[in-house]
Write a protein that holds these residues in place. Structure first.
Motif, short mmCIF file in Angstrom:
data_model
loop_
_atom_site.label_atom_id
_atom_site.label_comp_id
_atom_site.label_asym_id
_atom_site.label_seq_id
_atom_site.Cartn_x
_atom_site.Cartn_y
_atom_site.Cartn_z
N PRO A 1 0.83 -1.21 0.00
CA PRO A 1 0.00 0.00 0.00
C PRO A 1 0.86 1.26 0.00
CG PRO A 1 -0.88 -1.60 1.53
CD PRO A 1 0.44 -2.15 1.07
N GLY A 2 0.48 2.18 -0.86
CA GLY A 2 1.22 3.42 -1.01
C GLY A 2 2.23 3.36 -2.13
N ASN A 3 2.61 2.16 -2.53
CA ASN A 3 3.55 1.98 -3.63
C ASN A 3 2.83 1.30 -4.78
OD1 ASN A 3 5.97 2.04 -5.02
ND2 ASN A 3 6.88 0.31 -3.94
N TRP A 4 1.75 1.92 -5.23
CA TRP A 4 0.80 1.28 -6.13
C TRP A 4 1.39 0.96 -7.50
CZ3 TRP A 4 -3.04 -0.46 -3.43
CH2 TRP A 4 -3.43 0.23 -2.27
N ALA A 5 2.42 1.65 -7.91
CA ALA A 5 2.99 1.42 -9.24
C ALA A 5 3.96 0.24 -9.27
CB ALA A 5 3.70 2.68 -9.73
N SER A 6 4.32 -0.29 -8.10
CA SER A 6 5.24 -1.42 -8.02
C SER A 6 4.45 -2.69 -7.75
CB SER A 6 6.28 -1.19 -6.92
OG SER A 6 7.19 -2.26 -6.85
N VAL A 7 4.32 -3.55 -8.75
CA VAL A 7 3.43 -4.71 -8.70
C VAL A 7 4.25 -6.00 -8.82
CG1 VAL A 7 1.40 -5.81 -9.71
CG2 VAL A 7 1.64 -3.32 -9.80
#
Length: 302
Positions: free
Chosen positions: A245-251
């Motif tokens: 959460p909070g690092n939405w672009a890292s999947v």
């Protein structure tokens, strides 16, 4: 994979007794390569009720047994899984089938009953996301047998395509609701969070390939788990990813199935096994088609 057969019961309603089983699909799923994720079990759930099917949302309690399964025809199924010695599902018992109601306490009309996602609050409130263009909304049910209460809407909700709007719903450890649409926008899949009675976009998850969002959950580890689906010619592929959460672009992709390997999975719930492993439980939407099935899959996550 060993075939499991199990009886199926509806608690307190013997007239709806039926049978269900686990069968092999495209060979042995346990022998397939799912990368860092391990296959844990497949259960095909059947029922004689004409309301059975279309399951698009799933909530599994911390005990890994008590469940809520949401149908996109406006019904909510409450029951319990029985698990064997290997902790895999061997039986499904249904305690109650709730027909969802609107603000006027009448059953929802077909046009407004496209329920796609479920999340349970700490106080037992049942939150349900509905799609349907201008009718896209999230409703709260203090009890699923009573009238629902619509939550405030973000201005973007009514702008989504009728069949590509709110598909995922999850509650974080702080008790805040999160929702995502099925289809991406220019910046990716918008993550909406409800704070103080108002929704805001807190990030975007990038689109990767042709997969679309169909479900989400916060796991007991506090991470966000995304369920996506891709389909061509009625053959489906499923993907599970983990996001901090909070690092939405890292999947981080944890699982991607082959096209046609399993059915149309749209609901996800992440819990822990008795041994403490993270477990993702998925449920499929059979679209009320005779050639599809209601399939419950489980995977052990790294």
């Amino acid at each position: 994979m060993m075939t499991r057969r199990a009886t199926f019961g509806l608690l307190g309603a013997p007239a709806l007794l039926g049978a269900c089983q686990i069968t092999a699909v495209h060979g042995d799923p346990s022998a397939a390569n799912f990368g860092p994720t391990a296959f844990h079990g497949r259960f095909v759930w059947t029922h004689s009720s004409p309301r059975f099917g279309g399951f698009s949302g799933l909530h599994l309690a911390e005990n890994g047994r008590d469940f809520w399964a949401l149908s996109d025809r406006g019904t909510l199924w409450q029951g319990r899984f029985t698990r064997g010695a290997d902790d895999a599902i061997t039986r499904v018992d249904v305690a109650q089938i709730h027909v969802l109601k609107g603000r006027d306490a009448a059953p929802l009309p077909r046009s407004g009953a496209d329920a796609e996602a479920i999340a349970l609050g700490r106080d037992g409130t049942v939150f349900i996301a509905f799609e349907g263009g201008a009718q896209a909304r999230i409703s709260a049910y203090a009890m699923p047998s009573r009238a629902g209460r619509d939550l405030p809407r973000h201005r973007d909700f009514s702008a989504f395509a009728a069949n590509q709007s709110l598909e995922a719903l999850a509650i974080d450890p702080a008790g805040r609701l999160h929702t995502l649409p099925e289809a991406p926008q220019a910046d990716g899949f918008a993550v909406f969070r409800l704070d103080g009675g108002a929704w805001s976009v807190i990030g975007h998850i990038p689109q990767r390939g042709e997969f679309m969002v169909v479900g989400a959950d916060f796991g007991p580890d506090g991470n966000f788990y995304l369920l996506e689906r891709q389909f061509r010619r009625a053959l489906f592929s499923t993907r599970i990813s983990r996001i901090q959460p909070g690092n939405w672009a890292s999947v981080q992709t944890l699982l991607q199935t082959q096209r046609g390997q399993f059915d149309n999975h749209e609901g996800i719930s992440v819990t822990r096994t008795q041994a403490g492993r993270l477990r993702a439980t998925l449920i499929s939407d059979d679209n009320f088609n005779w050639f599809q099935r209601t399939e419950i899959l489980e995977f052990l996550l790294p």
